[in-house]
Design a protein around this motif. Structure first.
Motif, PDB file in Angstrom:
ATOM      1  N   GLN A 494       0.863  -1.194   0.000  1.00  0.00           N
ATOM      2  CA  GLN A 494       0.000   0.000   0.000  1.00  0.00           C
ATOM      3  C   GLN A 494       0.899   1.244   0.000  1.00  0.00           C
ATOM      4  O   GLN A 494       1.661   1.481   0.946  1.00  0.00           O
ATOM      5  CB  GLN A 494      -0.902   0.027   1.226  1.00  0.00           C
ATOM      6  CG  GLN A 494      -1.886   1.201   1.172  1.00  0.00           C
ATOM      7  CD  GLN A 494      -2.881   1.195   2.323  1.00  0.00           C
ATOM      8  OE1 GLN A 494      -2.611   0.644   3.382  1.00  0.00           O
ATOM      9  NE2 GLN A 494      -4.017   1.825   2.097  1.00  0.00           N
ATOM     10  N   ARG A 512      -1.020 -11.481   2.504  1.00  0.00           N
ATOM     11  CA  ARG A 512      -2.333 -12.054   2.183  1.00  0.00           C
ATOM     12  C   ARG A 512      -2.158 -13.557   2.023  1.00  0.00           C
ATOM     13  O   ARG A 512      -1.053 -14.045   1.716  1.00  0.00           O
ATOM     14  CB  ARG A 512      -2.883 -11.510   0.854  1.00  0.00           C
ATOM     15  CG  ARG A 512      -3.667 -10.221   0.980  1.00  0.00           C
ATOM     16  CD  ARG A 512      -2.729  -9.037   0.857  1.00  0.00           C
ATOM     17  NE  ARG A 512      -3.377  -7.757   0.956  1.00  0.00           N
ATOM     18  CZ  ARG A 512      -3.588  -7.084   2.108  1.00  0.00           C
ATOM     19  NH1 ARG A 512      -3.172  -7.564   3.261  1.00  0.00           N
ATOM     20  NH2 ARG A 512      -4.186  -5.913   2.092  1.00  0.00           N
ATOM     21  N   ARG A 653      -5.546   4.191  12.758  1.00  0.00           N
ATOM     22  CA  ARG A 653      -6.617   4.661  11.867  1.00  0.00           C
ATOM     23  C   ARG A 653      -7.954   4.834  12.598  1.00  0.00           C
ATOM     24  O   ARG A 653      -8.855   5.506  12.102  1.00  0.00           O
ATOM     25  CB  ARG A 653      -6.755   3.759  10.644  1.00  0.00           C
ATOM     26  CG  ARG A 653      -7.218   2.365  10.881  1.00  0.00           C
ATOM     27  CD  ARG A 653      -7.393   1.697   9.514  1.00  0.00           C
ATOM     28  NE  ARG A 653      -7.956   0.378   9.631  1.00  0.00           N
ATOM     29  CZ  ARG A 653      -7.230  -0.729   9.764  1.00  0.00           C
ATOM     30  NH1 ARG A 653      -5.922  -0.658   9.766  1.00  0.00           N
ATOM     31  NH2 ARG A 653      -7.828  -1.880   9.868  1.00  0.00           N
ATOM     32  N   GLU A 689      -9.328   8.300   4.270  1.00  0.00           N
ATOM     33  CA  GLU A 689     -10.231   7.906   3.191  1.00  0.00           C
ATOM     34  C   GLU A 689     -10.885   9.105   2.504  1.00  0.00           C
ATOM     35  O   GLU A 689     -11.437   8.961   1.407  1.00  0.00           O
ATOM     36  CB  GLU A 689     -11.327   6.985   3.763  1.00  0.00           C
ATOM     37  CG  GLU A 689     -10.776   5.657   4.267  1.00  0.00           C
ATOM     38  CD  GLU A 689     -11.868   4.715   4.755  1.00  0.00           C
ATOM     39  OE1 GLU A 689     -13.048   5.120   4.833  1.00  0.00           O
ATOM     40  OE2 GLU A 689     -11.533   3.554   5.070  1.00  0.00           O
ATOM     41  N   PHE A 708      -7.027   4.634   1.745  1.00  0.00           N
ATOM     42  CA  PHE A 708      -7.752   4.326   0.509  1.00  0.00           C
ATOM     43  C   PHE A 708      -8.000   5.574  -0.326  1.00  0.00           C
ATOM     44  O   PHE A 708      -8.244   5.486  -1.522  1.00  0.00           O
ATOM     45  CB  PHE A 708      -9.087   3.641   0.832  1.00  0.00           C
ATOM     46  CG  PHE A 708      -8.937   2.266   1.483  1.00  0.00           C
ATOM     47  CD1 PHE A 708      -7.703   1.624   1.521  1.00  0.00           C
ATOM     48  CD2 PHE A 708     -10.042   1.618   2.035  1.00  0.00           C
ATOM     49  CE1 PHE A 708      -7.571   0.369   2.104  1.00  0.00           C
ATOM     50  CE2 PHE A 708      -9.913   0.365   2.608  1.00  0.00           C
ATOM     51  CZ  PHE A 708      -8.668  -0.260   2.652  1.00  0.00           C
TER      52      PHE A 708
END
Ligand SMILES: Nc1nc2c(ncn2[C@@H]2O[C@@H]3COP(=O)(O)O[C@H]4[C@@H](O)[C@H](n5cnc6c(=O)[nH]c(N)nc65)O[C@@H]4COP(=O)(O)O[C@H]3[C@H]2O)c(=O)[nH]1
Length: 726
Positions: A494, A512, A653, A689, A708
Motif C-alpha cells: 500500500q 495475504r 486509523r 479515506e 484508501f
C-alpha cells in the motif's frame, strides 16, 4: 537370674557334698567290714582245723591228752599263715588254759573258738585270737585317703557343673547385654507389657519395660512409668485396640495401626506382637514427619503451590465425582473457566512478584464468593476454574458469575501498589454442553474466549456456534501450517504519500493468504491465530525475506528507491535472535537497509522494555528504520517514546476515521502530532479515506498519509507500474 544362680549353686554343692561324703565313708567302712569278715572267717576256719587236729590227740589218749604239752603246742603253732601274729590256746571246760602259743597281740583283739570233743563230749575248746589293729590302721589310712578323694570328688562335682552353669549364665548375660544395647539403641520405641485382669475382671495391661526411644517418643520417664497401668501411659492408643490385642495374642498374630496421639502432638505407628504368653510388645515409630511429608507430597500433587487452591488433577477428580453424582441424581453442574484480563501486561510491567501477589489475591477473592461445596482450582498462569454442583437453574450460575465479575473488578491492594483488573468467564453446563469433564472444560474455555472477544470483564455461556467456530479455528490452524509449506502467502504493497505534495514516497508490505478453497484471506483473519500458535515467527520471517528480495530486484532493475515498511509482530520481535535474523536477511538479499522500515506496535515495544531498547539500538546499527504502528491505541508511555530510537509514528486509523467529526479524536490527533513533532519524529496518518481528512492532516503538518483515499494495497506489478508512471 541371680536368685536362680544361687539356688543352682546350692543344689550342686549339696549333691557334690553327698557324693564326697559317700566316698569318704563308704570306702573305709567297706574295707573294714570286708577285712573284718575275712578275718573272722579265717579264724573260724583255723579254729575248726586246729580243733580237729587236737581231737585226734584227745581221741588217742582221752585221759592224758592235757599232759601232752609239747604236741599240743606244736599243733597250735602249726599255722598256714605263719607270719600273722596270733594267739592260740586250748581251754578246758573248767576254763583252765591247757596249752598256749606265745604271741602277744596289740589290742583290740578278736577271737574265734571251736570245741574239742571226746566221744561226743566237749572236753575243751581251741581259741584263736588275732589283733584287729592292722585292719583298723588300714581303715584309718583308707579313711584319710577317702577323705582326700572325697574332697577331690566334691570339688569336681561342684566346680565342673558350676563352671558350665556360670559359663552358660555369662553367655546368656552377654547375649542379653547385646540385645539390650540393641534394644536401647533402636530408633523405634519398644515397650513391653504384661496382660493383667483388672478389679472388675476387665483386661488391663501393665508396662514392664521400655527402651530409650520409647521414652523419647512418648516424652515420659521410664522409671516412673514401668509398673504403671498402660492405659494411663498410652491413653486410648492401645486401650481401644485391647480386644483385638487379646484375640491376636491367642493366635500369636501381629496388629499394626497408626494413632495420632494428641497429648504429645505426634502421629505414632504402632505394631504389637507377642514375645511370650501373657505379655505383648509395642513397637512405636514416630511417623509425624513422614505423615507431614506425605501431606506435603499430596499437597504438591493436588494443590497449586502459589495459591493453595486445588490444581488440575484434583479438579478433574472433583469434576468426575460431581458429574457421576449429577448423572445419578439428575442434577446439573456448572463449570466456569476464568481468565484474568490483561494479566500478561500487568505481569510484564509490574514484574512477576506483583503478578504472583495479584494471583493470590484474586484466588482469595474468588473463593470468598463461593459456597464451601463449590470448588475453585487454578489450572496455571492466570486461569482458574470454578465447579458449581447442583445448579437448579442456569440463572444461578449467571448470578455467581456476575458476583465474581463485580468482586474481581474491585482494586487489589498489593502492598506498595493498587492494581485494578477484571476477569472473563466462560460457563458450560452439564449435561448440555459436555458429557465428561474434558468436554465441559473445553466448552467453558471456548465460552471464556468468546467473553474476551466481546470486550472482556463479562461472562458468557457456551453455545454450539462457539463449538463450530472453534472447529473452524482448528481447521484454520492446520491449513495455516500447510499454507506456509505450500507457499500460499503473497505480499501486497500500500503506497504512502507525502502530505504536502501527495507524492508516493513509501509503501507498507501487507501479507495475504491465497487459500486454495476460500480464495484471498485478509491478515486480520489469520494473523491473531498465527500469533497464538507461534506460526507468526516463520510467517514474519518469510514476509521480511520476500520483501527484501523484491526490493533488491527493484533496485537492480532501476526502479527508483522506495522505502518499504514491514509489519513485525510482538512475538517475532521478542525472539532472542530477531535482530540477527534481520541482519542475516539484509546480508543475504543485499537490500539497502536504509530503505527498509520495521513497523512495531506500541504494545510489543512496551513489554520487556530493557531488552526492547537494546534490540532497537542494534536495529538502528543496521541502519534500518523503525516505525511505531497503531500509535495512540495502546498504553503510550512518553518515557519510552523518548528513549526508544524511533523514526516514525503511525497514528492509528481508529482516530483518523472520525477525526473531522469527533472533537475528541481531533484533539487526540492534534496532540499526537504535536508530541511527535516535539520529539522530532516523522508522522504518518493511516486509514485516510476522505479529502477532508487529508486537508485536516495537511493543516496540522502531518508528514505522510496512507489510506484508501490515495491507494488501496496493490500487487507488486501494480505498484511497479505506479512507480514507473510517476
Ligand atoms: N478501512 C481502511 N483500512 C485501511 C485504509 N488504509 C489502509 N488500510 C488497512 O489498514 C491496515 C494497515 O496495516 P496495519 O495497521 O499494520 O494492520 C495490519 C497489520 O497489523 C497486520 N499485518 C498485515 N501484514 C502483516 C505482516 O506481514 N506481518 C504482521 N505481523 N502483521 C501484518 O494485519 C493488519 C491488517 O492488514 P490489512 O487487512 O492489510 O489492512 C491494512 C490496510 O489495508 C483505509 O483508508 N481504510
Amino acid at each position: 537370674m541371680k536368685g536362680d544362680a544361687r539356688s543352682i549353686v546350692r543344689v550342686t554343692s549339696i549333691i557334690a557334698g553327698i557324693f564326697a561324703a559317700f566316698v569318704a565313708i563308704v570306702i573305709p567302712l567297706g574295707h573294714f567290714t570286708i577285712s573284718y569278715q575275712f578275718l573272722m572267717g579265717s579264724l573260724d576256719a583255723q579254729a575248726d582245723l586246729s580243733s580237729r587236729n587236737i581231737n585226734s590227740i584227745v581221741h588217742d589218749s582221752p585221759n592224758m591228752w592235757q599232759f601232752e604239752q609239747i604236741r599240743l603246742i606244736e599243733m597250735l603253732e602249726r599255722r598256714p599263715l605263719g607270719n600273722i601274729p596270733e594267739q592260740r590256746r586250748i581251754i578246758d571246760t573248767s576254763g583252765t588254759i591247757v596249752a598256749e602259743s606265745a604271741d602277744r597281740l596289740t589290742p583290740p583283739v578278736v577271737a574265734k573258738s571251736h570245741n574239742i570233743y571226746d566221744a561226743g563230749r566237749v572236753v575243751a575248746r581251741v581259741e584263736i585270737c588275732r589283733s584287729l589293729y592292722p585292719i583298723l590302721s588300714q581303715t584309718v589310712m583308707l579313711a584319710f585317703a577317702s577323705i582326700a578323694l572325697s574332697i577331690i570328688v566334691f570339688i569336681a562335682l561342684r566346680t565342673i557343673p558350676l563352671r558350665a552353669v556360670r559359663k552358660a549364665y555369662a553367655s546368656m548375660e552377654e547375649s542379653e547385654a547385646r540385645y539390650r544395647s540393641l534394644y536401647e539403641s533402636m530408633n523405634e520405641g519398644v515397650a513391653l507389657h504384661r496382660i493383667a485382669t483388672g478389679p472388675g475382671g476387665e483386661a488391663t495391661f501393665t508396662v514392664i519395660d521400655m527402651n530409650a526411644a520409647a521414652e523419647l517418643i512418648l516424652n515420659i520417664d521410664r522409671n516412673s512409668t514401668v509398673g504403671s497401668d498402660g492405659a494411663k501411659v498410652f491413653g486410648a492408643a492401645i486401650k481401644d485396640h485391647l480386644p483385638d490385642i487379646l484375640s491376636a495374642a491367642k493366635s500369636s498374630g501381629t496388629i499394626s495401626f497408626e494413632y495420632p496421639m494428641e497429648s504429645i502432638s505426634r502421629v505414632l505407628s504402632i505394631a504389637i506382637f507377642f514375645p511370650s504368653p501373657g505379655a505383648f510388645a509395642t513397637l512405636i515409630e514416630d511417623v509425624t514427619d513422614k505423615k507431614r511429608s506425605e501431606e506435603q507430597i499430596k499437597r504438591l500433587a493436588y494443590y497449586d503451590i502459589l495459591t493453595g487452591l486445588p490444581n488440575r488433577q484434583l479438579l478433574q477428580d472433583r469434576l468426575d465425582q460431581a458429574l457421576a453424582r449429577a448423572t445419578r441424581e439428575g442434577g446439573k453442574v456448572a463449570l466456569m473457566f476464568i481468565d484474568l484480563d490483561r494479566f500478561k501486561f500487568i505481569n510484564d510491567t509490574l514484574g512477576h512478584a506483583y503478578g504472583d501477589l495479584l494471583l493470590v489475591q484474586v484466588s482469595l477473592r474468588l473463593r470468598d464468593c463461593l459456597r464451601s461445596s463449590d470448588t475453585i482450582a487454578r489450572l496455571g498462569g492466570d486461569e482458574f476454574v470454578i465447579l458449581l454442583s447442583y445448579m437448579g437453574e442456569e440463572l444461578n450460575a449467571a448470578h455467581v458469575a456476575q458476583h465474581l465479575l463485580e468482586q474481581a473488578a474491585l482494586p487489589f491492594d498489593l502492598g506498595t501498589r493498587q492494581v485494578s483488573t477484571s476477569i472473563s468467564i466462560g460457563i458450560a453446563i452439564f449435561p448440555t454442553d459436555g458429557l465428561d469433564g474434558q468436554a465441559l472444560l473445553s466448552s467453558a474455555d471456548m465460552a471464556m474466549y468468546a467473553a474476551k472477544e466481546r470486550g472482556r470483564n463479562m461472562y458468557n455461556f457456551f453455545s454450539q456456534e462457539m463449538n463450530v467456530k472453534a472447529h473452524e479455528r482448528m481447521e484454520l490452524e492446520t491449513s495455516l501450517r500447510a499454507a506456509l509449506e505450500r507457499d500460499e502467502f503473497f505480499v501486497e504493497f500500500q503506497p504512502i504519500v507525502t502530505a504536502r505534495t501527495c507524492k508516493v514516497v513509501a509503501a507498507e508490505a501487507l501479507v495475504r493468504w491465497n487459500h486454495p478453497e476460500q480464495g484471498r484471506i485478509m491478515p486480520d483473519s489469520f494473523i491473531p491465530l498465527a500469533e497464538e500458535t507461534n506460526l507468526i515467527v516463520t510467517l514474519g520471517d518469510w514476509v521480511l525475506r520476500t520483501v527484501c528480495r523484491k526490493m533488491k530486484q527493484w533496485a537492480d532493475s532501476g526502479v527508483p528507491p522506495l522505502r518499504v515498511s514491514v509489519n513485525v509482530s510482538g512475538m517475532q520481535f521478542r525472539q532472542a535472535n530477531f535482530v540477527d535474523d534481520v541482519a542475516k536477511i539484509i546480508g543475504e538479499t543485499g537490500v539497502d537497509p536504509r530503505l527498509l522500515e520495521l513497523e512495531l506496535t506500541e504494545t510489543s515495544l512496551m513489554e520487556h522494555a530493557d531488552a526492547t531498547v537494546k534490540s532497537l539500538f542494534r536495529l538502528k546499527e543496521l541502519e534500518v528504520g523503525i516505525a511505531l504502528d497503531d500509535f495512540g491505541s495502546g498504553y503510550s508511555s512518553l518515557t519510552y517514546l523518548k528513549n526508544f530510537p524511533i523514526d516514525r509514528v503511525k497514528i492509528d486509523r481508529s482516530f483518523i476515521k472520525d477525526v473531522c467529526e469527533t472533537p475528541d479524536d481531533k484533539a487526540i490527533v492534534e496532540a499526537i502530532i504535536a508530541l511527535a513533532m516535539s520529539l522530532n519524529l516523522y508522522i504518518i496518518a493511516e486509514g485516510v479515506e476522505t479529502p477532508e481528512q487529508v486537508a485536516f492532516l495537511q493543516a496540522r503538518n502531518c508528514d505522510e498519509i496512507q489510506g484508501f483515499h490515495f491507494y488501496r494495497p496493490l500487487s507488486e506489478e501494480k505498484l511497479l507500474e505506479l512507480l514507473k508512471s510517476l
